[in-house]
Write an enzyme that holds these catalytic residues in place. Structure first.
Site, short mmCIF file in Angstrom:
data_model
loop_
_atom_site.label_atom_id
_atom_site.label_comp_id
_atom_site.label_asym_id
_atom_site.label_seq_id
_atom_site.Cartn_x
_atom_site.Cartn_y
_atom_site.Cartn_z
N CYS B 250 0.87 -1.17 0.00
CA CYS B 250 0.00 0.00 0.00
C CYS B 250 0.90 1.22 0.00
O CYS B 250 1.66 1.43 0.94
CB CYS B 250 -0.89 0.00 1.23
SG CYS B 250 -2.03 1.38 1.22
N ASN B 259 -3.34 -4.81 -2.74
CA ASN B 259 -4.55 -5.04 -3.52
C ASN B 259 -5.33 -6.26 -3.02
O ASN B 259 -4.76 -7.21 -2.50
CB ASN B 259 -4.16 -5.33 -4.98
CG ASN B 259 -3.68 -4.10 -5.70
OD1 ASN B 259 -4.46 -3.22 -6.01
ND2 ASN B 259 -2.37 -4.03 -5.96
#
Lengths: 308, 308
Positions: B250, B259
């Site tokens: 992230c 994801n």
């Protein structure tokens, strides 16, 4: 601290009860044996963080669960008559004897929804399992002790595969008939998905068992735990088992992920504006502390994101 | 191989499209730089596993994303005219020039829903961002090239906090007005929860933009990605971005999770009986192989459980 924006869904319950299982189901499935002092502090910190009920330990024989061999000592250190119930798991009448001697006020029993797991875990049939629990529940209730019944393997079983929903309903209702005050419907191996969860709850309701009798116990083995919790909220479930930091592996699958993490559940409930009474910051601090004790990365995504 | 029991929900879509972002969004956010041969094989294996669309790479300047500096070489090795679209990200007109020269047939642009992220990522305002994309979309479409528009920070933003739903709808609709064929609504920092997702989709519909124009792009930073995907299915979303193995960190939060993992999404879709065309075993094998290349544990719970 980053927090979700609150967007309520009026179709969901306004408040839920988080039943914390970290000290029992979590630590039971960790390879490390945690010292008594740490266990005591763990339960105390969870209570201080606002968890409304914390399952503290198990009176199962130390031969099977050496991680919780100090159950009686732990119970002696904890406020068993306090405002926050601290249930303990008891496997049978001998376990109940030890629990009652220790001043336990709430117990949990651990039943199987499938013949295969009853045989594997208890070396019995489903009927024998229920016969074995009958005096446990009766004697506990006679002593004024509340009984919760775990029903394991409610969605799939490593030996039988998919488990028929009606079979789970049948076993669950027999446990309520014995005198259990709540069923915790466990996806022990984490194979369930959202519509399956909703179908199981609806089938209990169709059989006359409302959601006030049901708790859901999800494992994140295949990443489904929180999606399943959302699905369960949608059909009116208001009690969710969860484990601080996601403690606990999965006993019957090769996986690093175990129980639904309490913090990840709290994040979702906060975003949905559903009351739960838990202070997320205190809980994350507790799980970071426990992950250091265990020398293991926390399984909870929220703890990894906020606890750094 | 363990699989979920199928329980359909007639209110959900019968089939969905999984838009695979592992080779681009995944590898872009991994610290390791993967050799060209491995990237080529990765895309080929994803196509062979049945993914119906695979975003292959990005023509962003190598100074910003050294992980994807070999975009032109990769595209030269891949079947850009094949049955499976292989879109590439282009940041601006220079990127478009390179993509068109390489024979790309599908591009994606990356827009922000917030002023703060437009400033941070593009050093521009929201209006300038849209002005910058106008010739990119127009020239792409004139060349017969399809354009997808990512809208990032749709739920929260590290600088602005919660992002108003109407602002996302406004930015999204302006991108469609430019000529984009699909919006990918991104929860870039993973803070969104289920009712927020449903509210955003409903607000797009109320503004005249139906779900056929929308894809959802979830990050699992706080463990919400799959619950949000289930919520999105319930309001009719049929395109979901996902990354094989959960590849990609992230970029704007301290977190190990990135994801939504394609395998975890596939598990849920399989349990719900929703068609997607992906072979889970092949996909798990591919992610296990990639995790060995990256020398990193896969983020996907399904890959950890089944890939051992």
């Amino acid at each position: 601290m980053t927090r979700p924006m609150v967007v309520r869904d009026p179709a969901l319950p306004a408040a839920v009860t988080i039943y914390e299982v970290g000290p029992r189901d979590g630590l039971q499935n960790e390879s490390a044996i945690v010292p008594l002092e740490v266990k005591t502090e763990f339960v105390e910190r969870l209570v201080a963080a606002g968890l409304p009920i914390v399952e503290a330990t198990s009176f199962v024989h130390p031969k099977w669960v050496p991680q919780l061999a100090d159950a009686a000592e732990l119970v002696a250190r904890l406020p068993m008559d306090g405002a926050v119930p601290l249930p303990v798991l008891v496997p049978n009448e001998r376990g109940l004897d030890r629990a009652l001697e220790s001043g336990v006020r709430h117990i949990a029993i651990f039943a199987s929804a499938t013949e295969a797991f009853a045989l594997k875990n208890l070396n019995s049939t489903l009927d024998d399992q229920l016969a074995m629990f009958e005096p446990v529940v009766a004697r506990a209730r006679a002593a004024g002790v509340d009984v919760r019944a775990y029903v394991s393997m409610c969605f799939g079983d490593p030996w039988e595969g998919a488990v028929p929903v009606d079979q789970v309903v049948s076993v669950g209702r027999r446990l309520l008939d014995l005198g259990a005050s709540q069923l915790s419907l466990g996806d022990t191996i984490g194979v369930g998905t959202a519509a399956h969860v909703q179908e199981l709850v609806r089938r209990f309701e169709a059989a006359g068992t409302g959601t006030e009798w049901l708790a859901m116990h999800f494992h994140d083995t295949y990443g489904q735990a929180l999606a399943n919790a959302h699905a369960a909220l949608q059909v009116g479930i208001t009690t969710f088992d969860a484990s601080a930091g996601g403690l606990g592996g999965c006993p019957y699958a090769e996986s690093a992920t175990g129980n639904l993490a309490t913090e990840d559940l709290v994040w979702m409930l906060d975003g949905l504006g559903i009351e739960h009474g838990v202070d997320l910051s205190s809980l994350v601090e507790t799980s970071v502390w426990m992950s250091r004790v265990l020398q293991k990365e926390p399984a909870s995504a929220v703890v990894r994101a906020l606890g750094a």
